[in-house]
Design an enzyme around this catalytic site. Sequence first.
Site, PDB file in Angstrom:
ATOM      1  N   ASP A   1      64.138  60.598 127.569  1.00  0.00           N
ATOM      2  CA  ASP A   1      64.208  59.201 127.144  1.00  0.00           C
ATOM      3  C   ASP A   1      65.519  58.893 126.429  1.00  0.00           C
ATOM      4  O   ASP A   1      66.377  59.769 126.249  1.00  0.00           O
ATOM      5  CB  ASP A   1      63.007  58.874 126.255  1.00  0.00           C
ATOM      6  CG  ASP A   1      62.498  57.460 126.441  1.00  0.00           C
ATOM      7  OD1 ASP A   1      63.266  56.594 126.907  1.00  0.00           O
ATOM      8  OD2 ASP A   1      61.320  57.205 126.116  1.00  0.00           O
TER       9      ASP A   1
ATOM     10  N   TRP B   1      67.773  52.864 131.496  1.00  0.00           N
ATOM     11  CA  TRP B   1      68.126  51.878 132.517  1.00  0.00           C
ATOM     12  C   TRP B   1      69.338  51.057 132.137  1.00  0.00           C
ATOM     13  O   TRP B   1      69.729  50.171 132.870  1.00  0.00           O
ATOM     14  CB  TRP B   1      66.929  50.959 132.799  1.00  0.00           C
ATOM     15  CG  TRP B   1      66.337  50.330 131.568  1.00  0.00           C
ATOM     16  CD1 TRP B   1      66.672  49.132 131.002  1.00  0.00           C
ATOM     17  CD2 TRP B   1      65.309  50.883 130.751  1.00  0.00           C
ATOM     18  NE1 TRP B   1      65.919  48.903 129.877  1.00  0.00           N
ATOM     19  CE2 TRP B   1      65.065  49.968 129.695  1.00  0.00           C
ATOM     20  CE3 TRP B   1      64.559  52.073 130.790  1.00  0.00           C
ATOM     21  CZ2 TRP B   1      64.116  50.204 128.701  1.00  0.00           C
ATOM     22  CZ3 TRP B   1      63.620  52.292 129.801  1.00  0.00           C
ATOM     23  CH2 TRP B   1      63.402  51.366 128.781  1.00  0.00           C
TER      24      TRP B   1
ATOM     25  N   ASP C   1      60.308  49.209 130.491  1.00  0.00           N
ATOM     26  CA  ASP C   1      58.946  49.714 130.650  1.00  0.00           C
ATOM     27  C   ASP C   1      58.058  48.693 131.362  1.00  0.00           C
ATOM     28  O   ASP C   1      58.051  47.505 131.005  1.00  0.00           O
ATOM     29  CB  ASP C   1      58.325  50.027 129.289  1.00  0.00           C
ATOM     30  CG  ASP C   1      58.973  51.230 128.621  1.00  0.00           C
ATOM     31  OD1 ASP C   1      59.759  51.928 129.279  1.00  0.00           O
ATOM     32  OD2 ASP C   1      58.679  51.454 127.433  1.00  0.00           O
TER      33      ASP C   1
END
Length: 399
Positions: free
Chosen positions: A167, A201, A221
Amino acid sequence: MNLKFVLCFTSLLLSIGITTTDAARTTFTITNDRRILLGNGLGRTPQMGWNNYNHFGCNVDEKLIMETADAMVSTGLAAVGYEYVNMDDCWAELDRDSEGNLVPKAKAFPSGIKALADYVHNIGLKLGIYVDAGTVTCSKEMPGSLGHEEQDAKTFASWGIDYLKYDNCNSHGLIPQNRYPKMEIALQNSGRPIFYSICQWQNDPATWAHKVGNSWRTTDDIKDNWDSMTSGADENDIWAAYAKPGAWNDPDMLEVGNGGMTTEEYRSHFSIWALAKAPLLIGCDIRSMSNETYEILSNKEVIDINQDTLGVQGIKVRKNGDLEVWAGPLADDKVAVILWNRGNSTSQITANWTDIGLNSTTIVDARDLWAHTTQKSIKGHISATVISHACKMYVLTPQ
């Protein structure tokens, strides 16, 4: 299907005005070669499995992982391709041990991660884990791997981990391109093949992550609602040119079965994700899923589109208001087509052969992947009446 047909298909899509200004699409013939760019050799087709986060959030423990792994086998989901059982954030203690190692929460994982991995492996599945490329994870409940990449990769390998979701929280302004390659190198040096899923992203990861990871996020998300799912499909579609065997665009995990959408909306969700060669990571509680949820997630004909060996991401090729045609080439000269009604009323949708890369004189058999029926000897176009928020999905096989 040969590369010449793939490039011809793409040229046709561009020629009908899908988006000639989109850099990702216009560079398709340059970037979308069929080489595997990451040296771990994994992800020849998009990853399939389960992740706890969408349904359980931080409530993860070894009992949940073991019961889910058992359910994946007993329901037959493992038999149709789902193999990774992935735990997300919050599995570790906030403090590392005296030697700087990550430590699983004692109450949640009393047997330890190695024993959990052994359990999952013994029933024929693989175990995935989560950590962050910053100082702490997004929940701030466990340490990140920034500065500990080599140590953590070796720890994961020693436990028998097969998949890493990495992450991008609490990175203190350090750009992803300077952090994610460090973990890729660490994983390569760990002595164990570990699938590398990049969960970030920003900074247009499709343009660089195909040399670093097996997949990368293209969207924020996902949420369990129609607007989130459809916008994610559109955002992911922009980067189709960069997907290839070993490296996939990831519009986030599946929400199928979590209750926020209708059965038809979930069927559309699963169909578009499959065509777009997105990871198929189940996000519901498969221990108690409904028959409708199981019917969607276990549709082998749709899964086969996602796992097609050609590895070309299908894209949106035609849009008329809320009525859309999505398509993509498959191995053996076949073409996958989705007629998708994103509007609020039942409508007729048509895909012409020129929309989807077929010669106008081609005659095909059309397999309906949800009705499991076949129409023979179709010429020129395929049409269907599609109810609101639903889709029709076909494989066209030229005679």
